[in-house]
Design an enzyme around this catalytic site. Structure first.
Site, PDB file in Angstrom:
ATOM      1  CG  HIS A  43      -1.964   0.955   1.376  1.00  0.00           C
ATOM      2  ND1 HIS A  43      -3.108   0.776   1.807  1.00  0.00           N
ATOM      3  CD2 HIS A  43      -1.825   2.292   0.712  1.00  0.00           C
ATOM      4  CE1 HIS A  43      -3.909   1.965   1.646  1.00  0.00           C
ATOM      5  NE2 HIS A  43      -3.237   3.046   1.137  1.00  0.00           N
ATOM      6  CD  GLU A  70      -4.177  -3.181   0.634  1.00  0.00           C
ATOM      7  OE1 GLU A  70      -5.094  -4.172   0.894  1.00  0.00           O
ATOM      8  OE2 GLU A  70      -4.112  -2.381   1.317  1.00  0.00           O
ATOM      9  CG  HIS A 190      -8.389  -2.599   8.655  1.00  0.00           C
ATOM     10  ND1 HIS A 190      -7.541  -1.840   8.145  1.00  0.00           N
ATOM     11  CD2 HIS A 190      -8.380  -1.980  10.128  1.00  0.00           C
ATOM     12  CE1 HIS A 190      -7.002  -0.662   8.869  1.00  0.00           C
ATOM     13  NE2 HIS A 190      -7.441  -1.001  10.114  1.00  0.00           N
TER      14      HIS A 190
END
Length: 241
Positions: A43, A70, A190
């Site tokens: 990310h 991401e 998450h």
């Protein structure tokens, strides 16, 4: 079986704290794959506080499983994805200055933007996923964008797991069922960890992949990376730690 994609951002955070190239995130990605990870997630953020854009370019040719990038779709991120052409891009709605992703897209509100991005990425052969919460109407809007998958934001599940795990998992089961009925693949991520992952996986065995970084890298400090990946994969089979 649900695939495990290891997010290596925290390894990059450790490297950046000292400078130099220790730990080497490219080698860590190789090791994760060698130890059984079925994907690598990164990310990159604009301030490059963990994974840097140059890391993404270095990782692409060595990944033998799947590379998932991401990020929030600013132009530099879009350009990076179109150049690297990962297996999957996951679009998240976090502002550049947030500490970590903390909400899913309001797809209806951003429908035109997201539809255009989905068209762009899928047109280049990149599987596309939208980071969303469990609201069923929102998932229906996600399907209308033409996205291949959604990724369910699982922090609410993790927060509720210890107090009432049956209550915590229920909206995720319904959301995943609705997504599946609409032809969407389902990912999740998450705050999934060794305590809550097996229960999650046993109730949503049809989802495609989980992306796990912070907890997995922290556990590796105690168990070692190879054993940790084995423990997470066992959880994905519904076997508790």
């Amino acid at each position: 079986m649900i695939k495990l994609s290891v997010n290596i951002n925290k390894a990059a955070t450790l490297r950046n704290a000292r400078g130099g190239n220790v730990p080497d995130v490219v080698q860590i990605a190789k090791d994760c794959e060698a130890y059984g990870a079925q994907g690598i997630t990164v990310h990159p953020r604009p301030d490059e506080r963990h994974i840097r854009y140059n890391d993404v370019y270095a990782l692409k040719p060595i990944i033998k499983t799947e590379l998932n990038i991401e990020g929030y779709p600013i132009q530099s991120f879009v350009d990076l994805v179109l150049t690297v052409k990962p297996t999957q891009v996951t679009l998240v709605p976090d502002a550049p200055d947030v500490l970590t992703s903390n909400a899913g897209w309001n797809v209806k509100e951003h429908f035109n933007q997201l539809s255009e991005l989905v068209d762009t990425f899928t047109g280049h052969g990149i599987r596309t996923s939208l980071f969303v919460e469990t609201d069923l109407e929102n998932i229906e809007w996600a399907a209308k964008t033409g996205t291949d998958r959604i990724e369910l934001y699982t922090e609410p599940y993790a927060n509720g797991y210890n107090s009432n795990r049956d209550h915590a998992i229920a909206p995720f089961v319904e959301a995943a069922k609705r997504a599946k009925s609409l032809g969407l693949g389902v990912n999740a991520g998450h705050d999934l960890n060794l305590q809550n992952l097996a229960f999650f996986a046993s109730h949503l065995p049809w989802i495609e992949e989980v992306s796990i970084g912070h907890a997995l890298i922290c556990d590796a400090l105690y168990y070692g990376l190879e054993r940790t990946i084995g423990l997470y994969k066992a959880c994905l089979k519904g076997e508790p730690k």
